[in-house]
Design an enzyme around this catalytic site. Structure first.
Site, PDB file in Angstrom:
ATOM      1  N   LYS A 196      16.017   9.632   3.660  1.00  0.00           N
ATOM      2  CA  LYS A 196      16.448   9.898   2.286  1.00  0.00           C
ATOM      3  C   LYS A 196      15.419   9.328   1.330  1.00  0.00           C
ATOM      4  CE  LYS A 196      18.768   7.891  -0.858  1.00  0.00           C
ATOM      5  NZ  LYS A 196      18.019   8.429  -2.033  1.00  0.00           N
ATOM      6  N   GLU A 271      13.546  -4.466   3.297  1.00  0.00           N
ATOM      7  CA  GLU A 271      12.316  -4.930   2.645  1.00  0.00           C
ATOM      8  C   GLU A 271      12.592  -4.848   1.157  1.00  0.00           C
ATOM      9  OE1 GLU A 271       9.429  -5.271   0.516  1.00  0.00           O
ATOM     10  OE2 GLU A 271       8.777  -3.281   1.172  1.00  0.00           O
ATOM     11  N   CYS A 305       6.030  -4.110  -4.461  1.00  0.00           N
ATOM     12  CA  CYS A 305       6.898  -5.254  -4.143  1.00  0.00           C
ATOM     13  C   CYS A 305       6.099  -6.534  -3.967  1.00  0.00           C
ATOM     14  CB  CYS A 305       7.724  -4.948  -2.907  1.00  0.00           C
ATOM     15  SG  CYS A 305       6.745  -4.402  -1.490  1.00  0.00           S
ATOM     16  N   GLU A 402      11.885 -10.470 -10.979  1.00  0.00           N
ATOM     17  CA  GLU A 402      10.987  -9.365 -10.643  1.00  0.00           C
ATOM     18  C   GLU A 402      11.044  -8.314 -11.752  1.00  0.00           C
ATOM     19  OE1 GLU A 402       9.793  -6.768  -6.765  1.00  0.00           O
ATOM     20  OE2 GLU A 402      11.916  -6.810  -7.270  1.00  0.00           O
TER      21      GLU A 402
END
Length: 501
Positions: A196, A271, A305, A402
């Site tokens: 997906k 992750e 990331c 973040e």
């Protein structure tokens, strides 16, 4: 799905024809019409204009895909093939990715807002390299023998067997790369999969389905569903017929995946987010530090990331490093990723641009100084000026949270700051994905590497990805590792066999 949008004059005819076609779901080796009429409009981040519509897979579509993958795993030829035979399919797909590299690079540029020169040298080659590398592991997923510590004569060994049907949920920042990071190991282990892609960037996954078909994979081995998180992703995460979830995305969504997966105790690899520190010591080679640290945060507009978003520089070289990074981004030219003149690409969406701009405003209102950038660009599309914030400290939201955008916070340290203290500053975050250390002193470099709580520590480089190197995070940056044999093993279960002789 029959809406046709104007073609992109900068794209090839093949790319425009692909984007304009009527998109469907790839299930059981065929393009299938979704059971419901829902659709997702795909936007070009450089213009904000719609370019395509793709299906919104519903629960019934997920059921069909899971059934196809289960049949291919339990009954189909995939599980009965020798590992060498499976490796040939994976290798063929890697070759096809290379053969269609130019087309895939353009699709990724249009869909994700990337600069095509970057997708040509980074995204597509790394995707193919991962598949080629994993093709080699398909024939090397071995068990072990072991000795016995109790009386009697026995023979014991372990088998590594594929976990089963794996759902691969991919983010929008590196759509094709991160698909291959998951697909390669899953296939090498012998699993069947449902992919997906992110709702913002589904196009390269749909083009990949064409290549899967061309490579001749048996029906049901690879299924591709376009959709969103709340509908399609949630249905996959909670589906009792899915044995394994591999998810890359935000920490918040990752925690939701965990809760949804608890129904049948799926195996889960996550992750997740990061807030990676970079440490620059006074003996470092600044001619490498300045472009290296700049790339670490501004590569892919900070939508990485592992982006080096926290910069700690010794005071002796702090001004030079910060000024050098700022000077390097002042001349960047915003534009469409397919335009050869473009050196500054957009972020992926309006919501992402709003999020990044809000964090910049929070930093400025808390006392940070914008050395360069500090605002959204007033033009069509989702452009944020690369931003370097000085006068920052560890309590600010821009330092702790973040942002996932082109925002760097810079902070100096002095001679009396020892390595333990520096590492503690770097570790003062819920995340633990990556870090980098810049120094010509090997002792300092390796001592810092041992002290930093991160899945990857780079020395005198940053954002260097390697198919053979385990990749993943500590703390709230995730569970498990991708890449290398570590990534393959996470798509297997270990079975112990003991025989009395």
């Amino acid at each position: 799905m029959s809406v046709v949008y104007p073609p992109n004059d900068l794209a090839s005819d093949a790319v425009n024809q692909f984007i304009a076609r009527s998109h469907k779901l790839y299930i059981d080796g065929e393009w299938q019409t979704p059971t419901e009429e829902g659709a997702i409009t795909v936007l070009d981040p450089a213009t904000g204009m719609p370019i395509a519509k793709v299906p919104l897979a519903g629960r019934e579509d997920v059921d069909r895909a899971v059934k196809a993958a289960r049949t291919a795993f339990e009954e189909g030829p995939w599980s009965r093939m020798t590992p060498i035979e499976r490796s040939k399919y994976i290798w063929r797909l890697a070759d096809l990715i290379e053969r269609h590299a130019g087309e895939l690079a353009q699709i990724e540029s249009i869909d994700a807002g990337k600069i095509v020169a970057v997708t040509q040298i980074a995204d597509i080659p790394l995707s193919a390299a991962m598949m080629h590398y994993m093709a080699g592991w398909a024939s090397k997923v071995d068990g072990e023998t072991f000795s016995f510590n109790r009386p009697g004569e026995y023979h014991g060994y372990t088998l590594r067997e594929p976990v089963g049907v794996a759902a691969l949920i991919v983010p929008w920042n590196f759509p094709l790369v991160l698909t291959c990071f998951k697909l390669g190991p899953a296939l090498a282990a012998g699993c069947t999969v449902i992919i997906k892609p992110a709702e913002q960037t589904p196009l390269s996954a749909l083009r990949l389905a064409d290549l899967v078909s061309e490579a001749g994979f048996p029906n049901g081995v690879i299924n591709i569903l376009t959709g969103d998180g709340p509908t399609s992703g949630a249905a996959l995460a909670s589906h009792p017929g899915v044995d394994k979830i591999s998810f890359t995305g935000s920490t918040e969504v990752g925690k939701g995946i965990l809760r949804a997966a608890s129904g049948n105790l799926k195996r889960v690899t996550l992750e997740l987010g990061g807030k990676s520190p970079m440490f620059v010591f006074p003996d470092a080679d600044l001619d490498k530090v300045i472009p290296g640290c700049s790339s670490a945060i501004f590569f892919n507009q900070g939508q990485t990331c592992t982006a080096g978003s926290r910069l700690y520089v010794h005071r002796k070289v702090y001004d030079r490093v910060v000024a050098g990074i700022a000077d390097g981004v002042r001349s960047l030219v915003p534009g469409h990723g397919l335009d050869p003149a473009t050196s500054l690409a957009p972020v992926v969406s309006e919501s992402q641009a709003t999020r990044v701009a809000r964090y910049i405003d929070l930093g400025l209102s808390a006392g940070a100084e914008a050395v360069v950038g500090g605002s959204r660009l007033e033009r069509e599309g989702y452009f944020i000026a690369p931003t370097v914030l000085a006068n920052t400290h560890g309590d600010m939201a821009v330092v702790r949270e973040e942002i996932f955008g082109p925002v760097l916070t810079a902070m100096p340290f002095d001679d009396d700051t020892d390595l333990d203290t520096l590492a503690a500053i770097g570790n003062d975050t819920p995340f633990g994905l990556a870090a980098s250390v810049w120094t010509t002193n090997l002792s300092t470099a390796h001592k810092m590497a041992r002290r930093l709580k991160a899945g990857t520590v780079w020395l005198n480089t940053h954002n260097h990805y390697e198919p053979a190197a385990a990749f993943g995070g500590a703390k709230e940056s995730g569970w498990g590792r991708e890449c290398g044999i570590h990534g393959v093993h996470l798509f297997t279960e270990t079975k112990t066999v003991i025989a009395a002789l």
